[in-house]
Design an enzyme around this catalytic site. Structure first.
Site, PDB file in Angstrom:
ATOM      1  N   GLU A 113       0.090  -7.438   8.903  1.00 36.07           N
ATOM      2  CA  GLU A 113       0.363  -6.050   8.875  1.00 36.07           C
ATOM      3  C   GLU A 113       1.291  -5.512   8.036  1.00 36.07           C
ATOM      4  O   GLU A 113       1.295  -4.273   7.689  1.00 36.07           O
ATOM      5  CB  GLU A 113       0.466  -5.500  10.396  1.00 36.07           C
ATOM      6  CG  GLU A 113      -0.928  -5.207  10.982  1.00 36.07           C
ATOM      7  CD  GLU A 113      -2.004  -4.527  10.307  1.00 36.07           C
ATOM      8  OE1 GLU A 113      -1.629  -3.215   9.992  1.00 36.07           O
ATOM      9  OE2 GLU A 113      -2.910  -4.945   9.707  1.00 36.07           O
ATOM     10  N   PRO A 116       0.822  -1.285  -0.063  1.00 35.51           N
ATOM     11  CA  PRO A 116       0.144  -0.290  -0.008  1.00 35.51           C
ATOM     12  C   PRO A 116       1.127   1.280   0.011  1.00 35.51           C
ATOM     13  O   PRO A 116       0.360   2.400  -0.312  1.00 35.51           O
ATOM     14  CB  PRO A 116      -0.944  -0.142   1.270  1.00 35.51           C
ATOM     15  CG  PRO A 116      -0.454  -1.437   1.929  1.00 35.51           C
ATOM     16  CD  PRO A 116       0.860  -2.255   1.152  1.00 35.51           C
ATOM     17  N   ARG A 149      -0.900  -9.469 -20.853  1.00 36.79           N
ATOM     18  CA  ARG A 149      -1.878  -9.189 -22.224  1.00 36.79           C
ATOM     19  C   ARG A 149      -0.919  -8.258 -23.104  1.00 36.79           C
ATOM     20  O   ARG A 149      -1.526  -8.282 -24.292  1.00 36.79           O
ATOM     21  CB  ARG A 149      -3.128  -8.536 -21.766  1.00 36.79           C
ATOM     22  CG  ARG A 149      -2.946  -7.177 -20.977  1.00 36.79           C
ATOM     23  CD  ARG A 149      -4.471  -6.672 -20.775  1.00 36.79           C
ATOM     24  NE  ARG A 149      -5.096  -6.051 -21.959  1.00 36.79           N
ATOM     25  CZ  ARG A 149      -4.990  -5.017 -22.664  1.00 36.79           C
ATOM     26  NH1 ARG A 149      -3.736  -4.174 -22.157  1.00 36.79           N
ATOM     27  NH2 ARG A 149      -5.598  -4.906 -23.636  1.00 36.79           N
ATOM     28  N   ASP A 162      -4.489  -0.206 -28.643  1.00 36.87           N
ATOM     29  CA  ASP A 162      -4.546   0.027 -27.408  1.00 36.87           C
ATOM     30  C   ASP A 162      -3.345   0.972 -27.096  1.00 36.87           C
ATOM     31  O   ASP A 162      -3.227   1.950 -26.274  1.00 36.87           O
ATOM     32  CB  ASP A 162      -3.789  -1.404 -26.779  1.00 36.87           C
ATOM     33  CG  ASP A 162      -4.657  -1.992 -25.802  1.00 36.87           C
ATOM     34  OD1 ASP A 162      -5.970  -1.728 -25.903  1.00 36.87           O
ATOM     35  OD2 ASP A 162      -4.265  -2.322 -24.666  1.00 36.87           O
TER      36      ASP A 162
HETATM   37  C1  9D3 Z   1      -2.985   0.030   9.270  1.00 37.98           C
HETATM   38  C2  9D3 Z   1      -1.722   0.103   8.288  1.00 37.98           C
HETATM   39  N1  9D3 Z   1      -2.036  -0.777   7.104  1.00 37.98           N
HETATM   40  C3  9D3 Z   1      -1.490   0.270   5.593  1.00 37.98           C
HETATM   41  C4  9D3 Z   1      -2.492   0.877   5.022  1.00 37.98           C
HETATM   42  C5  9D3 Z   1      -1.448  -1.982   7.178  1.00 37.98           C
HETATM   43  C6  9D3 Z   1      -1.781  -2.793   5.815  1.00 37.98           C
HETATM   44  C7  9D3 Z   1      -3.035  -3.011   5.179  1.00 37.98           C
HETATM   45  C8  9D3 Z   1      -3.108  -3.788   4.361  1.00 37.98           C
HETATM   46  C9  9D3 Z   1      -0.678  -3.664   5.522  1.00 37.98           C
HETATM   47  C10 9D3 Z   1      -1.008  -4.669   4.466  1.00 37.98           C
HETATM   48  C11 9D3 Z   1      -2.141  -4.701   3.748  1.00 37.98           C
HETATM   49  C12 9D3 Z   1      -2.217  -5.516   2.772  1.00 37.98           C
HETATM   50  N2  9D3 Z   1      -2.263  -4.765   1.501  1.00 37.98           N
HETATM   51  C13 9D3 Z   1      -1.223  -5.149   0.412  1.00 37.98           C
HETATM   52  O1  9D3 Z   1      -0.569  -5.943   0.788  1.00 37.98           O
HETATM   53  C14 9D3 Z   1      -1.472  -4.280  -0.704  1.00 37.98           C
HETATM   54  C15 9D3 Z   1      -2.333  -3.212  -1.279  1.00 37.98           C
HETATM   55  C16 9D3 Z   1      -3.434  -2.712  -0.556  1.00 37.98           C
HETATM   56  O2  9D3 Z   1      -4.025  -3.027   0.498  1.00 37.98           O
HETATM   57  N3  9D3 Z   1      -4.028  -1.600  -1.303  1.00 37.98           N
HETATM   58  C17 9D3 Z   1      -3.658  -1.182  -2.209  1.00 37.98           C
HETATM   59  N4  9D3 Z   1      -2.426  -1.614  -3.143  1.00 37.98           N
HETATM   60  C18 9D3 Z   1      -1.943  -2.863  -2.340  1.00 37.98           C
HETATM   61  S1  9D3 Z   1      -0.341  -3.389  -3.209  1.00 37.98           S
HETATM   62  C19 9D3 Z   1      -0.377  -4.537  -1.879  1.00 37.98           C
END
Ligand code: 9D3
Length: 252
Positions: A116, A89, A154, A169
């Protein structure tokens, strides 16, 4: 091209091989998709690959050793220096330019996290790039990894059934698509189809489609439409769209 994925849910990510044009491409010889479970490469005696965070707080953290051991096993099979990409994220937004860049290379290694987060030392020592799917919270990196694989595979030659699709595309990647219609020409519930599409006038149809694509992009992704970079013809089409839009709004 070879794509390796480190994930606690390898059976899920492998499902990609069972569906659609990307599935067919992955099954055929031009691609190798291999999924690796860190539980098989350096889990503790109890089978766990996570532990509580130093400093306290909620949730669990994926440990360095199982991830590093899994990556070492992949490096033994891959005789290259493929980049390691963590789905996170906190990564930069995954966009089409990156998909094209990855499609031009010989493959990559994706890491899908769970819990987490993952021990920062793995990121610092082993990860080349971090990619996010956008600012929303998922429960893990698997769906993002599958999205990256789909977007990249793709783009490879021969995957799109119709050669023209690939050309169109690349032509229009920076614009949103124009609206599509198919039979019937008249629906009792939903009405008709824009007249021009039934006219058989291919030049007029192309012009209408380009106008719709420019206009829709201007409305929904304004940052992508920089007036100064449009050709005179494109500027004229966009102005036409805006005028028609204003007229349609006045009618309401
Ligand atoms: C409370 C802090 N969180 C961060 C926003 C912890 C957290 C949430 C979700 C840690 C890891 C995750 C799992 N998400 C992913 O691995 C992830 C992800 C996402 O949640 N949203 C958008 N893109 C991605 S890429 C990997």
């Amino acid at each position: 091209m070879r794509i390796d994925v480190i994930t606690l849910f390898p059976e899920w990510v492998s499902q990609l091989e069972h569906f659609g044009v990307v599935g067919r491409a992955l099954r055929q010889t031009r691609f190798t998709l291999a999924c690796w479970n860190p539980r098989d490469y350096g889990a503790r005696a109890d089978g766990r690959v996570d532990d509580r965070p130093y400093g306290g707080g909620p949730g669990m953290v994926m440990q360095y050793a199982p991830l590093a051991a899994t990556l070492a096993a992949i490096r033994q099979v891959r005789a290259d220096t493929a980049p390691v990409i963590l789905m996170s994220p906190a990564g930069v937004s995954f966009e089409q330019g990156r998909a094209a860049e990855l499609a031009a290379g010989s493959g990559f290694i994706l890491v899908a996290g769970r819990y987490e987060g993952i021990d920062q030392r793995f990121i610092d020592h082993c990860v080349d790039a971090e990619l996010s799917m956008g600012d929303f919270v998922l429960s893990g990196g698997e769906l993002p990894a599958m999205s990256v694989i789909d977007a990249v595979v793709r783009l490879q030659g021969g995957v799109l059934g119709d050669a023209r699709s690939a050309v169109e595309d690349s032509f229009t990647d920076n614009l949103l698509d124009y609206p599509h219609y198919t039979r019937p020409a008249e629906s009792a519930e939903a009405g008709g189809v824009p007249e021009v599409l039934l006219s058989g006038d291919h030049a007029a149809i192309a012009r209408w489609r380009q106008k719709q694509a420019l206009g829709l992009t201007w409305m929904r992704r304004p940052a992508r439409v920089i007036r100064e970079r449009l050709s005179a013809a494109e500027r004229a089409l966009l102005d036409e769209f805006i005028a028609e839009q204003a007229a349609a709004t006045d009618d309401e």
